[in-house]
Design an enzyme around this catalytic site. Structure first.
Site, PDB file in Angstrom:
ATOM      1  N   LYS A 196       0.846  -1.214   0.095  1.00 56.95           N
ATOM      2  CA  LYS A 196       0.003  -0.074   0.011  1.00 56.95           C
ATOM      3  C   LYS A 196       0.847   1.277   0.140  1.00 56.95           C
ATOM      4  O   LYS A 196       0.696   2.115  -0.802  1.00 56.95           O
ATOM      5  CB  LYS A 196      -0.992  -0.047   1.294  1.00 56.95           C
ATOM      6  CG  LYS A 196      -1.786  -1.162   1.238  1.00 56.95           C
ATOM      7  CD  LYS A 196      -2.960  -0.986   2.325  1.00 56.95           C
ATOM      8  CE  LYS A 196      -2.488  -0.916   3.784  1.00 56.95           C
ATOM      9  NZ  LYS A 196      -1.761  -2.338   4.118  1.00 56.95           N
ATOM     10  N   ARG A 271      -9.489   0.699   9.404  1.00 56.95           N
ATOM     11  CA  ARG A 271      -9.403  -0.635   9.818  1.00 56.95           C
ATOM     12  C   ARG A 271     -10.649  -1.395  10.513  1.00 56.95           C
ATOM     13  O   ARG A 271     -10.210  -2.629  10.827  1.00 56.95           O
ATOM     14  CB  ARG A 271      -8.239  -0.780  10.581  1.00 56.95           C
ATOM     15  CG  ARG A 271      -6.897  -1.027   9.948  1.00 56.95           C
ATOM     16  CD  ARG A 271      -5.621  -0.649  10.550  1.00 56.95           C
ATOM     17  NE  ARG A 271      -4.271  -1.612  10.224  1.00 56.95           N
ATOM     18  CZ  ARG A 271      -3.459  -1.007   9.712  1.00 56.95           C
ATOM     19  NH1 ARG A 271      -3.294   0.174   9.262  1.00 56.95           N
ATOM     20  NH2 ARG A 271      -2.504  -1.652   9.565  1.00 56.95           N
ATOM     21  N   ARG A 310      11.480  -6.687   4.446  1.00 60.59           N
ATOM     22  CA  ARG A 310      11.487  -5.250   4.672  1.00 60.59           C
ATOM     23  C   ARG A 310      12.190  -4.890   6.255  1.00 60.59           C
ATOM     24  O   ARG A 310      12.789  -3.853   6.350  1.00 60.59           O
ATOM     25  CB  ARG A 310      10.119  -4.772   4.665  1.00 60.59           C
ATOM     26  CG  ARG A 310       9.853  -3.173   4.720  1.00 60.59           C
ATOM     27  CD  ARG A 310       8.395  -2.692   4.706  1.00 60.59           C
ATOM     28  NE  ARG A 310       7.638  -3.114   5.661  1.00 60.59           N
ATOM     29  CZ  ARG A 310       6.321  -2.674   5.599  1.00 60.59           C
ATOM     30  NH1 ARG A 310       5.835  -2.358   4.457  1.00 60.59           N
ATOM     31  NH2 ARG A 310       5.635  -2.909   6.893  1.00 60.59           N
ATOM     32  N   ARG A 316      11.584  -0.867  11.511  1.00 62.72           N
ATOM     33  CA  ARG A 316      10.401  -1.255  12.254  1.00 62.72           C
ATOM     34  C   ARG A 316      10.389  -2.225  13.246  1.00 62.72           C
ATOM     35  O   ARG A 316      10.291  -3.555  12.674  1.00 62.72           O
ATOM     36  CB  ARG A 316       9.133  -1.487  11.347  1.00 62.72           C
ATOM     37  CG  ARG A 316       8.832   0.058  10.671  1.00 62.72           C
ATOM     38  CD  ARG A 316       7.614   0.018   9.655  1.00 62.72           C
ATOM     39  NE  ARG A 316       6.403  -0.915  10.276  1.00 62.72           N
ATOM     40  CZ  ARG A 316       5.167  -0.866   9.481  1.00 62.72           C
ATOM     41  NH1 ARG A 316       5.320  -0.309   8.418  1.00 62.72           N
ATOM     42  NH2 ARG A 316       4.495  -1.513  10.079  1.00 62.72           N
ATOM     43  N   ARG A 328      -0.079  -9.344  13.079  1.00 68.57           N
ATOM     44  CA  ARG A 328      -0.710  -8.251  12.245  1.00 68.57           C
ATOM     45  C   ARG A 328      -1.649  -8.798  11.235  1.00 68.57           C
ATOM     46  O   ARG A 328      -2.577  -8.260  10.937  1.00 68.57           O
ATOM     47  CB  ARG A 328       0.431  -7.376  11.808  1.00 68.57           C
ATOM     48  CG  ARG A 328       1.051  -6.641  12.663  1.00 68.57           C
ATOM     49  CD  ARG A 328       2.268  -6.008  12.376  1.00 68.57           C
ATOM     50  NE  ARG A 328       2.428  -5.201  10.778  1.00 68.57           N
ATOM     51  CZ  ARG A 328       3.392  -4.723   9.988  1.00 68.57           C
ATOM     52  NH1 ARG A 328       4.482  -5.243  10.517  1.00 68.57           N
ATOM     53  NH2 ARG A 328       3.100  -4.069   9.361  1.00 68.57           N
TER      54      ARG A 328
HETATM   55  P1  AMP Z   1       0.777  -0.053   9.215  1.00 69.30           P
HETATM   56  O1  AMP Z   1       1.831   1.153   8.840  1.00 69.30           O
HETATM   57  O2  AMP Z   1      -0.443   0.561   8.415  1.00 69.30           O
HETATM   58  O3  AMP Z   1       0.956  -1.385   8.871  1.00 69.30           O
HETATM   59  O4  AMP Z   1       0.395   0.404  10.797  1.00 69.30           O
HETATM   60  C1  AMP Z   1       1.306   0.009  11.643  1.00 69.30           C
HETATM   61  C2  AMP Z   1       0.396   0.046  12.941  1.00 69.30           C
HETATM   62  O5  AMP Z   1      -0.073   1.275  13.301  1.00 69.30           O
HETATM   63  C3  AMP Z   1      -0.656  -1.259  13.036  1.00 69.30           C
HETATM   64  O6  AMP Z   1      -0.303  -2.538  13.119  1.00 69.30           O
HETATM   65  C4  AMP Z   1      -1.722  -0.659  14.177  1.00 69.30           C
HETATM   66  O7  AMP Z   1      -0.977  -1.017  15.388  1.00 69.30           O
HETATM   67  C5  AMP Z   1      -1.393   0.855  13.850  1.00 69.30           C
HETATM   68  N1  AMP Z   1      -2.473   1.436  13.072  1.00 69.30           N
HETATM   69  C6  AMP Z   1      -2.255   2.009  11.746  1.00 69.30           C
HETATM   70  N2  AMP Z   1      -3.481   2.492  11.291  1.00 69.30           N
HETATM   71  C7  AMP Z   1      -4.498   1.976  12.064  1.00 69.30           C
HETATM   72  C8  AMP Z   1      -5.976   2.185  12.348  1.00 69.30           C
HETATM   73  N3  AMP Z   1      -6.292   2.862  11.236  1.00 69.30           N
HETATM   74  N4  AMP Z   1      -6.500   1.651  13.499  1.00 69.30           N
HETATM   75  C9  AMP Z   1      -5.920   1.221  14.235  1.00 69.30           C
HETATM   76  N5  AMP Z   1      -4.508   1.066  14.501  1.00 69.30           N
HETATM   77  C10 AMP Z   1      -3.843   1.220  13.340  1.00 69.30           C
END
Ligand code: AMP
Length: 372
Positions: A196, A271, A310, A316, A328
């Site tokens: 994404k 989400r 990654r 991260r 996740r």
């Molecule tokens: P991402 O970079 O999108 O994979 O997000 C990393 C982490 O941030 C996720 O595993 C969640 O812990 C938190 N996070 C990101 N976006 C959301 C969301 N819309 N709702 C809840 N937690 C989020």
């Protein structure tokens, strides 16, 4: 409810409040009027033209003796309030000692109700009340109490159920709101590691959109040890979702930072269904909506390998350990994947094969976006 944009004169309007919701609001107002005014022989004064439908529905539901009259004032020109209210048809009744209930279709700045209160109180009524079908709390500037409110709405221009745009739209049984522009708002969807972020970087340039990645915003806050970052860290490190309330407030603030955006790419948001509802509300308050959810579809084992790869360079912590990565992905299927259904119901879901060369995947996404 019709799911269609309509055109009145030069402007487009999108469905906003369905008939059922309007009827429920009128039922509730009428119940209260029946309770409060049973033996008062009230005089209902409808404000023409907009309130004719509301007045008719209220009167049909009032069970006791009452009378009805109408006044006509004018304050709107096109979609902007002029601030000036003219009396075109005056109050034609003896009002002294009467209970008067003004029936308004909409109260926004309050200019009209202020003038009406002055005119009607001068005529010596014993009780003055206002009932309005729609009310815009954000722009109401007067002290006068509004006794009966049907539905509160944000500050957008609406038509239908008696309300017009330059004469048209009064006959619509549902309420539509002005479509302010042709925003393109995309939800870029898919499990962690679907690509994404990579695709968003390309698409935002190509379509001149603002990219909001909630994950990036959280990571920025964690890096800078803000209150939000500290709060989010405990969830993120375990691969869990940050609570909705926190995430929604953050997202709203990010959107508000870009008032002139032609549209947004939402990456990692929504989400949950609560987040999707709140996003719809936020965009509706701007006269816009989600144009499409475009989803990158990738198999789980490919995701795990991509994220481990990654993790070697991303720094991260949630990419570093396989158990967190798998959690996740599990959280995605348990809590987020249902949103496919949510947008499918609105005919807004478009799945795209997320495996292959970056350019090829961009092309697949563009094929969807170009047709919106
Ligand atoms: P991402 O970079 O999108 O994979 O997000 C990393 C982490 O941030 C996720 O595993 C969640 O812990 C938190 N996070 C990101 N976006 C959301 C969301 N819309 N709702 C809840 N937690 C989020």
């Amino acid at each position: 409810m019709q799911n269609k944009t309509i055109r009145l004169h030069d402007l487009q309007f999108t469905p906003f409040i369905n008939e059922g919701k309007i009827i429920t609001a009128i039922d509730q107002i009428a119940n209260r009027l029946n309770k409060d005014l049973a033996d008062k022989n009230p005089l209902f004064i409808g404000v023409l033209n907009g309130a004719f439908m509301f007045a008719s529905e209220v009167l049909k539901r009032f069970d006791y003796d009452c009378e009805v009259s109408f006044v006509k004032l004018a304050s709107y020109k096109g979609t902007e309030t002029t601030g000036e209210v003219k009396e075109l048809i005056g109050v034609d009744r003896e009002l002294s000692g009467r209970t008067v209930v003004v029936l308004e279709d909409i109260v926004d700045t309050g200019n009209t109700v202020e003038i009406l209160e002055k005119i009607i109180l001068k005529k010596g009524c014993s009780s003055f009340k206002i009932a309005t079908l729609f009310y815009k709390p954000e722009v109401y500037t007067k002290e006068i109490h509004i006794d009966y409110i049907g539905i509160e709405i944000p500050n957008t221009f609406i038509v239908g159920y008696g309300l017009d745009y330059n004469g048209l739209g009064r006959n619509l049984t549902e309420v539509y709101q002005l479509k302010l522009d042709n925003m393109t708002n995309l939800v870029l969807f898919g499990p962690p590691g679907a690509g994404k972020g990579t695709q968003a970087e390309v698409l935002k340039q190509k379509y001149d959109l603002v990219h909001i990645s909630t994950g990036d915003v959280f990571r920025y806050n964690m890096k800078n040890a803000t209150e939000l970052g500290t709060l989010a860290k405990s969830y993120i490190d375990k691969g869990q979702l940050v609570p909705d309330e926190v995430t929604i407030n953050m997202l709203n603030a990010e959107v508000d930072k870009n008032p002139n955006a032609k549209g947004f790419i939402f990456d990692g948001f929504p989400r949950t269904e609560t987040q999707a509802d709140s996003l719809a509300k936020l965009l509706a308050s701007k006269g816009a909506g989600i144009s499409a959810m475009v989803a990158l579809e990738v198999e789980d084992e490919v995701l795990v390998q991509r994220l481990l790869e990654r993790g070697k360079t991303s720094g991260r912590p949630d990419d570093a350990e396989e158990v967190v990565i798998r959690n996740r992905i599990k959280v995605y299927y348990d809590e987020t994947a249902i949103l496919k259904n949510y947008y499918q119901k609105q005919d807004k879901y478009f799945g795209v094969d997320g495996v292959g060369e970056i350019d090829d995947i961009t092309e697949r996404l563009s094929n969807v976006i170009d047709k919106l």
